[in-house]
Design a protein around this motif. Structure first.
Motif, PDB file in Angstrom:
ATOM      1  N   ALA A 135       0.850  -1.189   0.000  1.00  0.00           N
ATOM      2  CA  ALA A 135       0.000   0.000   0.000  1.00  0.00           C
ATOM      3  C   ALA A 135       0.886   1.239   0.000  1.00  0.00           C
ATOM      4  CB  ALA A 135      -0.915   0.013   1.215  1.00  0.00           C
ATOM      5  N   SER A 136       0.503   2.217  -0.769  1.00  0.00           N
ATOM      6  CA  SER A 136       1.266   3.458  -0.892  1.00  0.00           C
ATOM      7  C   SER A 136       1.067   4.334   0.336  1.00  0.00           C
ATOM      8  CB  SER A 136       0.812   4.220  -2.129  1.00  0.00           C
ATOM      9  OG  SER A 136       1.399   5.497  -2.157  1.00  0.00           O
ATOM     10  N   THR A 137       2.122   4.998   0.752  1.00  0.00           N
ATOM     11  CA  THR A 137       2.017   5.949   1.862  1.00  0.00           C
ATOM     12  C   THR A 137       2.451   7.344   1.400  1.00  0.00           C
ATOM     13  OG1 THR A 137       4.243   5.364   2.611  1.00  0.00           O
ATOM     14  CG2 THR A 137       2.402   4.189   3.635  1.00  0.00           C
ATOM     15  N   LYS A 138       2.361   7.602   0.114  1.00  0.00           N
ATOM     16  CA  LYS A 138       2.757   8.903  -0.424  1.00  0.00           C
ATOM     17  C   LYS A 138       1.877  10.013   0.133  1.00  0.00           C
ATOM     18  CE  LYS A 138       4.117   7.055  -4.892  1.00  0.00           C
ATOM     19  NZ  LYS A 138       3.801   7.066  -6.322  1.00  0.00           N
ATOM     20  N   GLU A 139       2.503  11.113   0.499  1.00  0.00           N
ATOM     21  CA  GLU A 139       1.742  12.280   0.958  1.00  0.00           C
ATOM     22  C   GLU A 139       0.896  12.805  -0.194  1.00  0.00           C
ATOM     23  OE1 GLU A 139       1.517  13.737   4.001  1.00  0.00           O
ATOM     24  OE2 GLU A 139       2.680  12.039   4.747  1.00  0.00           O
ATOM     25  N   GLY A 140      -0.333  13.137   0.083  1.00  0.00           N
ATOM     26  CA  GLY A 140      -1.215  13.715  -0.925  1.00  0.00           C
ATOM     27  C   GLY A 140      -1.853  12.705  -1.862  1.00  0.00           C
ATOM     28  N   ALA A 141      -1.558  11.421  -1.696  1.00  0.00           N
ATOM     29  CA  ALA A 141      -2.166  10.410  -2.559  1.00  0.00           C
ATOM     30  C   ALA A 141      -3.661  10.366  -2.294  1.00  0.00           C
ATOM     31  CB  ALA A 141      -1.535   9.048  -2.302  1.00  0.00           C
ATOM     32  N   LYS A 142      -4.453  10.354  -3.368  1.00  0.00           N
ATOM     33  CA  LYS A 142      -5.913  10.357  -3.208  1.00  0.00           C
ATOM     34  C   LYS A 142      -6.522   8.975  -3.395  1.00  0.00           C
ATOM     35  CE  LYS A 142      -6.414  15.129  -4.430  1.00  0.00           C
ATOM     36  NZ  LYS A 142      -7.272  16.138  -4.937  1.00  0.00           N
ATOM     37  N   ALA A 143      -5.739   8.037  -3.894  1.00  0.00           N
ATOM     38  CA  ALA A 143      -6.250   6.682  -4.096  1.00  0.00           C
ATOM     39  C   ALA A 143      -5.180   5.682  -3.694  1.00  0.00           C
ATOM     40  CB  ALA A 143      -6.636   6.479  -5.554  1.00  0.00           C
ATOM     41  N   ASN A 144      -5.599   4.600  -3.107  1.00  0.00           N
ATOM     42  CA  ASN A 144      -4.687   3.551  -2.695  1.00  0.00           C
ATOM     43  C   ASN A 144      -5.397   2.234  -2.951  1.00  0.00           C
ATOM     44  OD1 ASN A 144      -3.118   1.682  -1.312  1.00  0.00           O
ATOM     45  ND2 ASN A 144      -2.447   3.215   0.166  1.00  0.00           N
ATOM     46  N   ARG A 145      -5.199   1.695  -4.120  1.00  0.00           N
ATOM     47  CA  ARG A 145      -5.930   0.512  -4.565  1.00  0.00           C
ATOM     48  C   ARG A 145      -5.733  -0.689  -3.631  1.00  0.00           C
ATOM     49  NH1 ARG A 145      -8.598  -0.727  -9.189  1.00  0.00           N
ATOM     50  NH2 ARG A 145      -8.872  -2.932  -9.587  1.00  0.00           N
ATOM     51  N   LYS A 146      -4.509  -0.974  -3.226  1.00  0.00           N
ATOM     52  CA  LYS A 146      -4.251  -2.131  -2.349  1.00  0.00           C
ATOM     53  C   LYS A 146      -4.998  -1.998  -1.020  1.00  0.00           C
ATOM     54  CE  LYS A 146      -0.792  -4.465  -4.433  1.00  0.00           C
ATOM     55  NZ  LYS A 146      -0.859  -5.829  -4.806  1.00  0.00           N
ATOM     56  N   GLU A 147      -4.945  -0.793  -0.456  1.00  0.00           N
ATOM     57  CA  GLU A 147      -5.641  -0.568   0.809  1.00  0.00           C
ATOM     58  C   GLU A 147      -7.153  -0.677   0.619  1.00  0.00           C
ATOM     59  OE1 GLU A 147      -5.156   2.459   4.478  1.00  0.00           O
ATOM     60  OE2 GLU A 147      -5.386   3.394   2.521  1.00  0.00           O
ATOM     61  N   ALA A 148      -7.671  -0.113  -0.458  1.00  0.00           N
ATOM     62  CA  ALA A 148      -9.112  -0.184  -0.732  1.00  0.00           C
ATOM     63  C   ALA A 148      -9.563  -1.632  -0.900  1.00  0.00           C
ATOM     64  CB  ALA A 148      -9.449   0.623  -1.981  1.00  0.00           C
ATOM     65  N   GLU A 149      -8.776  -2.425  -1.598  1.00  0.00           N
ATOM     66  CA  GLU A 149      -9.120  -3.840  -1.782  1.00  0.00           C
ATOM     67  C   GLU A 149      -9.138  -4.574  -0.433  1.00  0.00           C
ATOM     68  OE1 GLU A 149      -6.155  -5.044  -4.616  1.00  0.00           O
ATOM     69  OE2 GLU A 149      -7.349  -4.353  -6.327  1.00  0.00           O
ATOM     70  N   VAL A 193      -9.774  -3.233   2.502  1.00  0.00           N
ATOM     71  CA  VAL A 193     -10.955  -2.773   3.247  1.00  0.00           C
ATOM     72  C   VAL A 193     -12.202  -3.495   2.745  1.00  0.00           C
ATOM     73  CG1 VAL A 193     -12.465  -0.803   3.689  1.00  0.00           C
ATOM     74  CG2 VAL A 193      -9.989  -0.538   3.882  1.00  0.00           C
ATOM     75  N   VAL A 194     -12.365  -3.573   1.434  1.00  0.00           N
ATOM     76  CA  VAL A 194     -13.538  -4.249   0.860  1.00  0.00           C
ATOM     77  C   VAL A 194     -13.559  -5.724   1.263  1.00  0.00           C
ATOM     78  CG1 VAL A 194     -14.626  -4.996  -1.304  1.00  0.00           C
ATOM     79  CG2 VAL A 194     -13.825  -2.643  -1.058  1.00  0.00           C
ATOM     80  N   THR A 195     -12.416  -6.370   1.211  1.00  0.00           N
ATOM     81  CA  THR A 195     -12.334  -7.773   1.616  1.00  0.00           C
ATOM     82  C   THR A 195     -12.783  -7.944   3.067  1.00  0.00           C
ATOM     83  OG1 THR A 195     -10.562  -8.215   0.048  1.00  0.00           O
ATOM     84  CG2 THR A 195     -10.754  -9.736   1.906  1.00  0.00           C
ATOM     85  N   GLU A 196     -12.334  -7.050   3.940  1.00  0.00           N
ATOM     86  CA  GLU A 196     -12.713  -7.130   5.353  1.00  0.00           C
ATOM     87  C   GLU A 196     -14.203  -6.850   5.555  1.00  0.00           C
ATOM     88  OE1 GLU A 196     -12.412  -7.545   9.549  1.00  0.00           O
ATOM     89  OE2 GLU A 196     -11.314  -8.347   7.855  1.00  0.00           O
ATOM     90  N   VAL A 197     -14.745  -5.868   4.855  1.00  0.00           N
ATOM     91  CA  VAL A 197     -16.176  -5.553   4.965  1.00  0.00           C
ATOM     92  C   VAL A 197     -17.014  -6.741   4.518  1.00  0.00           C
ATOM     93  CG1 VAL A 197     -18.031  -4.115   4.031  1.00  0.00           C
ATOM     94  CG2 VAL A 197     -15.905  -3.055   4.794  1.00  0.00           C
ATOM     95  N   VAL A 198     -16.661  -7.335   3.395  1.00  0.00           N
ATOM     96  CA  VAL A 198     -17.400  -8.501   2.896  1.00  0.00           C
ATOM     97  C   VAL A 198     -17.312  -9.649   3.898  1.00  0.00           C
ATOM     98  CG1 VAL A 198     -17.449 -10.277   1.088  1.00  0.00           C
ATOM     99  CG2 VAL A 198     -17.220  -7.853   0.471  1.00  0.00           C
ATOM    100  N   ARG A 199     -16.112  -9.890   4.466  1.00  0.00           N
ATOM    101  CA  ARG A 199     -15.956 -10.955   5.465  1.00  0.00           C
ATOM    102  C   ARG A 199     -16.862 -10.719   6.665  1.00  0.00           C
ATOM    103  NH1 ARG A 199     -14.041 -12.021  10.150  1.00  0.00           N
ATOM    104  NH2 ARG A 199     -13.212  -9.957  10.527  1.00  0.00           N
ATOM    105  N   ARG A 200     -16.899  -9.460   7.126  1.00  0.00           N
ATOM    106  CA  ARG A 200     -17.737  -9.145   8.284  1.00  0.00           C
ATOM    107  C   ARG A 200     -19.216  -9.292   7.973  1.00  0.00           C
ATOM    108  NH1 ARG A 200     -15.321  -5.116  12.448  1.00  0.00           N
ATOM    109  NH2 ARG A 200     -13.107  -5.588  12.270  1.00  0.00           N
ATOM    110  N   MET A 201     -19.613  -8.907   6.765  1.00  0.00           N
ATOM    111  CA  MET A 201     -21.020  -9.036   6.392  1.00  0.00           C
ATOM    112  C   MET A 201     -21.438 -10.508   6.312  1.00  0.00           C
ATOM    113  SD  MET A 201     -21.354  -5.964   3.625  1.00  0.00           S
ATOM    114  CE  MET A 201     -23.070  -6.263   3.259  1.00  0.00           C
TER     115      MET A 201
END
Length: 66
Positions: free
Chosen positions: A37-51, A53-61
């Motif tokens: 996951a990228s930790t660049k300052e000012g980055a507006k999108a982080n695909r690895k982190e978003a994926e 989060v979605v995986t965790e949300v689906v698991r919890r649901m």
């Protein structure tokens, strides 16, 4: 009684979990390092982190009993 404890009882039915949580159950908030996951300052999108989060949300649901 603290404001958070009051709100937890009155508005969240005792189910509010704050960070860091002394509770170790699966619903507690926790830090998860996402490799690549990228930790660049000012980055507006982080695909690895978003994926992650979605995986965790689906698991919890899928495991939710509510």
């Amino acid at each position: 009684m603290s404001l958070i404890a009051f709100s937890n009882v009155k508005y969240y039915r005792g189910e509010l979990t704050t960070f860091p949580s002394p509770v170790t159950r699966d619903t507690a908030v926790r830090y998860v390092h996402v490799k690549g996951a990228s930790t660049k300052e000012g980055a507006k999108a982080n695909r690895k982190e978003a994926e992650a989060v979605v995986t965790e949300v689906v698991r919890r649901m899928k495991t939710s009993t509510h």
